[in-house]
Design a protein around this motif. Sequence first.
Motif, short mmCIF file in Angstrom:
data_model
loop_
_atom_site.label_atom_id
_atom_site.label_comp_id
_atom_site.label_asym_id
_atom_site.label_seq_id
_atom_site.Cartn_x
_atom_site.Cartn_y
_atom_site.Cartn_z
N ALA A 1 36.64 19.52 49.75
CA ALA A 1 37.27 18.27 49.36
C ALA A 1 36.68 17.05 50.05
N VAL A 2 36.08 17.24 51.22
CA VAL A 2 35.56 16.09 51.95
C VAL A 2 34.07 15.87 51.70
N GLN A 3 33.43 16.69 50.90
CA GLN A 3 32.02 16.48 50.62
C GLN A 3 31.84 15.17 49.84
N ALA A 4 30.76 14.49 50.15
CA ALA A 4 30.51 13.17 49.56
C ALA A 4 30.49 13.26 48.03
N GLY A 5 31.30 12.42 47.42
CA GLY A 5 31.30 12.34 45.97
C GLY A 5 32.09 13.43 45.26
N ALA A 6 32.59 14.42 46.01
CA ALA A 6 33.27 15.54 45.37
C ALA A 6 34.53 15.10 44.64
N TYR A 7 35.28 14.19 45.26
CA TYR A 7 36.55 13.75 44.68
C TYR A 7 36.32 13.06 43.33
N ALA A 8 35.40 12.11 43.30
CA ALA A 8 35.15 11.35 42.07
C ALA A 8 34.63 12.26 40.96
N ARG A 9 33.72 13.17 41.32
CA ARG A 9 33.17 14.08 40.31
C ARG A 9 34.25 14.99 39.75
N ALA A 10 35.12 15.48 40.63
CA ALA A 10 36.17 16.39 40.19
C ALA A 10 37.17 15.68 39.28
N LYS A 11 37.55 14.46 39.64
CA LYS A 11 38.50 13.71 38.81
C LYS A 11 37.92 13.44 37.42
N ALA A 12 36.64 13.10 37.38
CA ALA A 12 36.00 12.84 36.09
C ALA A 12 35.92 14.11 35.26
N THR A 13 35.65 15.23 35.90
CA THR A 13 35.56 16.51 35.18
C THR A 13 36.91 16.88 34.58
N LEU A 14 37.97 16.71 35.36
CA LEU A 14 39.31 17.12 34.91
C LEU A 14 39.88 16.19 33.84
N ALA A 15 39.26 15.03 33.65
CA ALA A 15 39.79 14.05 32.69
C ALA A 15 39.75 14.57 31.26
N VAL A 16 38.95 15.61 30.99
CA VAL A 16 38.86 16.13 29.62
C VAL A 16 40.04 17.04 29.27
N LEU A 17 40.85 17.40 30.26
CA LEU A 17 41.96 18.33 30.02
C LEU A 17 43.18 17.64 29.46
N SER A 18 43.99 18.41 28.74
CA SER A 18 45.28 17.90 28.28
C SER A 18 46.23 17.84 29.47
N PRO A 19 47.34 17.08 29.37
CA PRO A 19 48.29 17.02 30.48
C PRO A 19 48.80 18.40 30.91
N ARG A 20 49.06 19.27 29.95
CA ARG A 20 49.60 20.60 30.30
C ARG A 20 48.52 21.45 30.97
N GLU A 21 47.29 21.35 30.50
CA GLU A 21 46.19 22.06 31.17
C GLU A 21 46.01 21.55 32.58
N HIS A 22 46.18 20.25 32.76
CA HIS A 22 46.09 19.65 34.10
C HIS A 22 47.16 20.24 35.01
N ASP A 23 48.37 20.41 34.48
CA ASP A 23 49.45 21.02 35.27
C ASP A 23 49.07 22.43 35.72
N VAL A 24 48.45 23.18 34.84
CA VAL A 24 48.05 24.55 35.16
C VAL A 24 46.98 24.53 36.26
N VAL A 25 46.05 23.60 36.20
CA VAL A 25 45.02 23.48 37.23
C VAL A 25 45.66 23.24 38.60
N VAL A 26 46.66 22.38 38.64
CA VAL A 26 47.36 22.10 39.90
C VAL A 26 47.95 23.39 40.48
N GLU A 27 48.59 24.19 39.65
CA GLU A 27 49.22 25.41 40.13
C GLU A 27 48.18 26.45 40.56
N ILE A 28 47.07 26.53 39.84
CA ILE A 28 46.00 27.43 40.26
C ILE A 28 45.46 27.00 41.62
N GLY A 29 45.34 25.70 41.83
CA GLY A 29 44.90 25.19 43.11
C GLY A 29 45.84 25.55 44.25
#
Length: 220
Positions: free
Chosen positions: A144-172
Amino acid sequence: MACVNPPVRVLVVDDDALVRAGLTMMLDGAAGIAVVGEADDGDGASAAVDAHAPDVVLMDLRMPRVDGITATRRLRARPRPPEVIVLTTFDTDENILHALRAGASGFLLKDTPPARIVEAVRQVVAGEPILSPQITRRLMDRAAVQAGAYARAKATLAVLSPREHDVVVEIGQGLNNAEIAAALDMTLATVKSHVSHILTKLDLGNRTQIALLAHDAGLA
């Protein structure tokens, strides 16, 4: 007549013949598991997978010619890849993280009790990662602290639906499918469908990579 499930097919990849023999003896003695082949380095792993079609590969890290990380990446890039469990004596953060990024479904040390290795084989076939909570947290914090990891991850997850996003949170958070279904008031089938769609949309190989992405994005 009762339906009998076929055994889980395992390939052992290690440059130490004694380690291969020990793992083969242990796993062949476990119910529902069959060791179908061996390879003595990462270069031979691809040919052995072609020959034996394993469900799970137990992969050493440090081997001559082709190392376990490279071999894992090659196997996971196949159209129908086997699950890969890295089994090694080297547990540095860098080794573990590289193995997971390459697509490994889990990471175990060679001094892991035999029963735990058997359980791990069954677990990855069922689609569950096999890292201990301590190792998972250690690696997620590092990622999580690697340079640029946060921005890249947020952009990647933006393609998911809200419910898919919820599932990602729980998997995390480390929840399995049944626990996610209870937490989000979904059926188990719906959760499995969401996980499948997430893997496809994000071009990921397994749940562990979803969890890494969730932590990169600060969701867990």
